[in-house]
Every structure is written in structure tokens, then in C-alpha cells.
Design an enzyme around this catalytic site. Structure first.
Site, mmCIF file in Angstrom:
data_model
loop_
_atom_site.group_PDB
_atom_site.id
_atom_site.type_symbol
_atom_site.label_atom_id
_atom_site.label_comp_id
_atom_site.label_asym_id
_atom_site.label_seq_id
_atom_site.Cartn_x
_atom_site.Cartn_y
_atom_site.Cartn_z
ATOM 1 N N ASP A 192 15.790 26.191 9.365
ATOM 2 C CA ASP A 192 14.432 25.690 9.195
ATOM 3 C C ASP A 192 14.162 25.333 7.732
ATOM 4 O OD1 ASP A 192 12.731 26.697 11.961
ATOM 5 O OD2 ASP A 192 14.633 27.665 11.515
ATOM 6 N N ASP A 209 16.464 22.819 12.790
ATOM 7 C CA ASP A 209 15.279 22.300 12.104
ATOM 8 C C ASP A 209 15.659 21.846 10.700
ATOM 9 O OD1 ASP A 209 13.807 22.633 14.355
ATOM 10 O OD2 ASP A 209 12.411 24.111 13.531
ATOM 11 N N TYR A 251 12.243 17.973 9.231
ATOM 12 C CA TYR A 251 10.825 18.025 9.587
ATOM 13 C C TYR A 251 10.150 16.660 9.452
ATOM 14 C CZ TYR A 251 11.045 23.065 10.063
ATOM 15 O OH TYR A 251 11.359 24.326 10.486
ATOM 16 N N ASN A 263 14.014 22.373 17.528
ATOM 17 C CA ASN A 263 12.937 21.617 18.179
ATOM 18 C C ASN A 263 12.487 20.426 17.328
ATOM 19 O OD1 ASN A 263 11.943 24.049 16.666
ATOM 20 N ND2 ASN A 263 9.969 22.999 16.891
ATOM 21 N N HIS A 264 12.628 20.509 15.998
ATOM 22 C CA HIS A 264 12.217 19.390 15.149
ATOM 23 C C HIS A 264 13.240 18.262 15.139
ATOM 24 C CE1 HIS A 264 8.428 20.803 13.410
ATOM 25 N NE2 HIS A 264 8.944 22.012 13.533
ATOM 26 N N HIS A 319 18.872 27.905 18.167
ATOM 27 C CA HIS A 319 17.673 27.776 17.346
ATOM 28 C C HIS A 319 16.606 28.803 17.698
ATOM 29 C CE1 HIS A 319 14.869 26.035 14.595
ATOM 30 N NE2 HIS A 319 13.973 25.839 15.551
ATOM 31 N N HIS A 373 4.089 34.574 16.358
ATOM 32 C CA HIS A 373 4.324 33.148 16.588
ATOM 33 C C HIS A 373 5.670 32.956 17.278
ATOM 34 C CE1 HIS A 373 3.259 29.024 16.075
ATOM 35 N NE2 HIS A 373 4.302 28.734 15.312
ATOM 36 N N HIS A 374 5.698 32.129 18.295
ATOM 37 C CA HIS A 374 6.896 31.884 19.118
ATOM 38 C C HIS A 374 7.327 33.124 19.890
ATOM 39 C CE1 HIS A 374 7.163 27.990 17.353
ATOM 40 N NE2 HIS A 374 7.606 28.391 16.177
ATOM 41 N N HIS A 389 13.838 29.091 14.016
ATOM 42 C CA HIS A 389 12.588 28.832 14.749
ATOM 43 C C HIS A 389 11.405 29.642 14.225
ATOM 44 C CE1 HIS A 389 10.431 26.836 17.849
ATOM 45 N NE2 HIS A 389 10.280 27.879 18.636
ATOM 46 N N HIS A 410 9.629 31.386 11.374
ATOM 47 C CA HIS A 410 9.729 31.167 9.933
ATOM 48 C C HIS A 410 9.582 32.480 9.166
ATOM 49 C CE1 HIS A 410 8.386 26.718 10.633
ATOM 50 N NE2 HIS A 410 9.574 26.999 11.133
#
Length: 472
Positions: A166, A195, A198, A232-233, A317, A326-327, A354, A356
Site C-alpha cells: 500500500d 496497492d 493509487y 483493490n487499487h 492483499h 477498517h476492513h 489493505h 493501512h
């Protein structure tokens, strides 16, 4: 054999100590408080994005492994104005004999953006453990780099992998990469857990940010292989922009040796490097039963020769275990599908991004749970992998700081900071993992652990209260 390198009496004593320590949770949430100012992307005119001088000069040069064994390398670069030369000139250090390999050319359009000319050249049949120089470009715009090939695969071959995920292209991203490059621990190959640029966070998925990111990482990725994982990015699925094909910029720009691993997709593949077998999975492709990824992984796990490459590493990821809000539990479906296999085949470590932030798990599993039996709490399992989330490269979306409370028993250490890691494999039985914040002194380890290879050792490691080291 199970306690190779240790006196049996010491091993028995340690086993007794571990049986006592496992009664407590032992997890630790770092007390370190990071400045949570949101880091913005570096401006387009930043020096780290500088275009190399000369008309049509090759840029965004990067390399990755080019075959399954480590005797090949894929060299990739972009020429902005015209195709230019498609070949790579390469030679062994201190040799007068130069070789030439021919590559392929591709380009793509994405909404209102047209890429430069993207070159990929696979060089094969290199010598193991050898320094090569290589050149791309023609005339006055030739650019020269170097690479050191890995040692021949073998059970006791030491090797050091870097870990970043990321990353993005913020000021914190630059700190992370600088920190990694300047560390006294020298990564020989970088495992990247997804990632990248971005670019999709910009209006219309501004693909200029793919170009700036490629120039940003060139300073490292042109000299050591980066092993790519799609996040995902990288999906870039935007039918509202007339872009219904997922992963389009990523697949055009970042080639991997998937066919050498009998994979049908560049999104999942495997390589061998030194004493490790590395399996790359795709969290954002079909992975249910009977899908191509499922069928491939089922066969691939059977192929791994732990006598030759005792360390088995999985990259994906989306983490299967994470205690951040988050996530939270996004990886649960994949965990249900594949955790049993990871335990059965004694995967040593699973690296993910994924989320952060940083987190390391105990060796735990939740394979007993079948919905109706109520056994939904992960338990200590010496055959299970360690799960490490390292999605903390420094991207513009910022850190994830909110955590589930209390800290679950499976979580050994967690901290909301940007950083990077190293996996330093010593031999067939022992490896040392360390994680560094991207703003500490270069020799400072915020978290570290000795890992015992599950195929060769069956003692459970534990982490001391200081978090500095796991006792074997």
C-alpha cells in the site's frame, strides 16, 4: 531433525516454558502515537518524479523474476514519445561478452489517457548468484542498471526479503522507500503485497499517476526484483468511464512469470527464490471452489518441495486476520476457503496489506469452526502460519488507527504507523522478521520475531513483553 541445531534438553525446557506462557494472551498494542496528519501525494514536479534527460529516454524501469527458478528476469520500461529499441543489452560484471534479448511492446488507452510505449523483455538462462549489468534505450539516451541474481534454490541458502504494501506516492511513501533503502539490513528482493500507485483515487483514474509512481520506485525497482501482488487499487474497473475491463493499467505495466507456474492468470502465480517458495494470490479475483485460482492453488501446494525450498510464503492483499476496525473481516470468505490448506501444508507466513497499519498474529487457526458447533474463537496452532499485515507503506488515504477492543488473543503486536519489513531467512529452520517505522532511526526495530520453520520444527515460538524477539 525437529530440533535441528539445538540441544534436546534445551528444547524440552523451552517446551515447558511455552506451555505456561500460552495460557496468557500476550498480545501487545503499541503505545507509540503517530502524527495522524493526512499525507498528501507529492506534487507532479517533485524531484522523485523527474523524467530522465534526453529525447524518448527509457523511464519507469523495473524488474521482477522472469521464470520459476530464479535464473530469469523481466526488465520493463516505458518510452514516452516513440517505441524506440525493444531490446536489452546485458553482461556479467567484469566480462567483455555482451548479450542481447528482445522484448515485446504494448500500450493502452484508459478513458482520456494514452500510455507511453511499454516494453517488457524476459532474459533467461542467467547464472545464479551473479551480478549483471543491463542497458535499455538507444543512442544518447541509453540507461544502465545492474542486478544480482539469487543463489540456486536450496534448503540452507540464506536470503533477505523486503516487505512493503500500500505504498502510494505521498511524502510518507518517500520516507518508507528511503528508510528501506538506507537500512543496514539489505533486502535482496522486495515482496510487494498490493496497492501500487493509487491513481484510481483521482478523478477519472488519472493514469498520469501510474507514470509518476513508476518513476518514483525506479531508484530501487530497477536494481532488485519487486514481486507483485494485485490489490483493490489495481482493479480500475470503471464502466461509467467506458472502462469495463478490470486490472487494465496494472496488467499492461507489471508483467509476472505466471505461465512458468502453470497459472492461467498474471494475478496468481508462484516462484522459487533461494530457500523460499512464494505463492501469490489474488484477493479480488474469483477464488471459490472450482474457480481457476482455486484449481491452480490446489495443484500448486502439492508441488512445493520443502526439501529444496523449506520456507513457504503466501502473499495476498486482503488479510485473513486483522483486529483493526477498517476492513474488519473482509478476508473472512477467503479464510474459510483456504485456511485449512495453509495449516495442512504448514505455510510459514502469510503477508497481506489493505489495512493501512501493521499487525502480527500468533500462530493460530480457526479451522474447527463449522457454523453450528460454536467453535468460532481462533486457537493456538503450531502448524498454522503467522499472519502479518503490512499495508503501511504511506499512501494518501492515511493510517487506520481504530482497533477492536480488547485486543484479541490471536494478535501478538499491532501499531498504527507507516513502515516496512524484512524477512531474513537464515537456514532451513530459522528466519528473523523485523518491522521498522518509516521515521525511526534506520536500525530501530519496532517489532521483531524469530520464526521456526513449520516443516522442520514443531516448537511454538512466543514473544517477550518487550516485543523485541521471540524465544525459540
Amino acid at each position: 531433525m525437529a530440533t535441528r541445531g539445538f540441544d534436546l534438553n534445551i528444547a524440552l525446557v523451552l517446551g515447558l516454558i511455552l506451555s505456561v506462557l500460552e495460557a496468557s494472551n500476550g498480545g501487545r498494542t503499541s503505545s507509540y502515537v503517530r502524527n495522524d496528519d493526512l499525507s498528501r501525494d507529492m506534487p507532479l514536479d517533485s524531484d522523485v518524479f523527474r523524467v530522465p534527460p534526453g529525447y524518448n529516454a527509457p523511464q519507469q524501469v523495473h524488474i521482477t523474476q522472469g521464470d520459476h527458478e530464479g535464473k530469469g528476469v523481466i526488465v520493463s520500461w516505458v518510452t514516452p514519445d516513440e517505441p524506440g529499441s525493444n531490446s536489452v543489452l546485458y553482461w556479467v560484471e567484469n566480462s567483455e561478452l555482451k548479450n542481447r534479448a528482445e522484448g515485446i511492446l504494448t500500450k493502452y488507452k484508459y478513458f482520456n489517457y494514452t500510455s507511453g510505449y511499454i516494453h517488457h523483455c524476459t532474459i533467461t538462462d542467467l547464472e545464479f548468484d551473479t551480478k549483471y549489468y543491463y542497458e535499455v534505450g538507444i543512442g544518447n539516451t541509453t540507461r544502465r542498471f545492474w542486478i544480482v541474481t539469487p543463489p540456486k534454490p536450496g534448503p540452507d541458502v540464506p536470503y533477505t526479503f523486503g516487505l512493503i504494501g500500500d505504498l502510494g506516492q505521498t511524502h510518507d511513501s518517500n520516507r518508507t522507500l528511503t528508510h528501506y533503502e538506507s537500512s543496514p539490513v539489505k533486502g535482496q528482493t522486495l515482496l510487494f503485497v498490493g496497492d501500487l500507485s493509487y491513481a484510481d483515487d483521482y478523478p477519472y483514474h488519472d493514469n498520469r499517476r501510474w507514470d509518476t509512481w513508476g518513476r518514483f520506485i525506479e531508484r530501487n525497482a530497477a536494481y532488485q526484483p519487486w514481486i507483485w501482488t494485485a490489490g483493490n487499487h489495481e482493479i480500475d474497473f470503471a464502466p461509467d468511464l467506458g472502462e469495463p475491463i478490470p486490472f487494465k493499467p496494472y496488467i499492461h505495466r507489471y508483467h509476472v512469470p505466471y505461465q512458468a507456474a502453470d497459472s492461467t492468470s498474471p494475478l496468481w502465480y508462484s516462484i522459487k527464490r533461494a530457500s523460499a517458495s512464494i505463492i501469490v494470490m489474488s484477493s479480488y479475483s474469483g477464488f471459490g471452489k472450482y474457480t481457476p485460482q482455486y484449481k491452480w492453488l490446489e495443484k500448486e501446494l502439492l508441488k512445493v518441495n520443502r526439501t529444496e525450498t523449506p520456507w513457504l510464503i503466501v502473499l495476498m492483499h486482503c488479510p485473513l486476520y486483522s483486529s483493526y476496525i477498517h476492513h474488519y473481516m473482509e478476508g473472512e470468505t477467503m479464510r474459510v476457503m483456504y485456511e485449512k490448506w495453509f495449516v495442512e501444508y504448514k505455510v510459514d507466513v502469510v503477508f497481506s496489506g489493505h489495512v493501512h497499519a501493521y499487525e502480527r498474529s500468533e500462530r493460530i487457526s480457526n479451522i474447527a469452526y463449522n457454523i453450528v458447533n460454536g467453535l468460532c474463537t481462533p486457537i493456538r496452532d503450531q502448524h498454522a502460519p503467522v499472519y502479518i499485515t503490512i499495508g503501511d507503506g504511506g499512501n494518501l488515504e492515511g493510517l487506520v488507527t481504530e482497533m477492536t477492543q480488547p485486543q484479541p488473543s490471536y494478535s501478538a503486536y499491532r501499531e498504527a504507523s507507516f513502515g516496512h519489513g524484512f524477512l531474513d531467512i537464515k537456514n532451513r529452520t530459522h528466519a528473523y522478521f523485523s518491522w521498522n517505522r518509516n521515521q525511526d532511526g534506520y536500525a530501530v526495530e519496532a517489532d521483531s520475531v524469530w520464526l521456526l520453520n513449520r516443516h522442520w520444527n514443531f516448537l511454538e515460538e512466543f514473544v517477550s513483553d518487550s516485543g523485541d524477539i521471540a524465544t525459540l
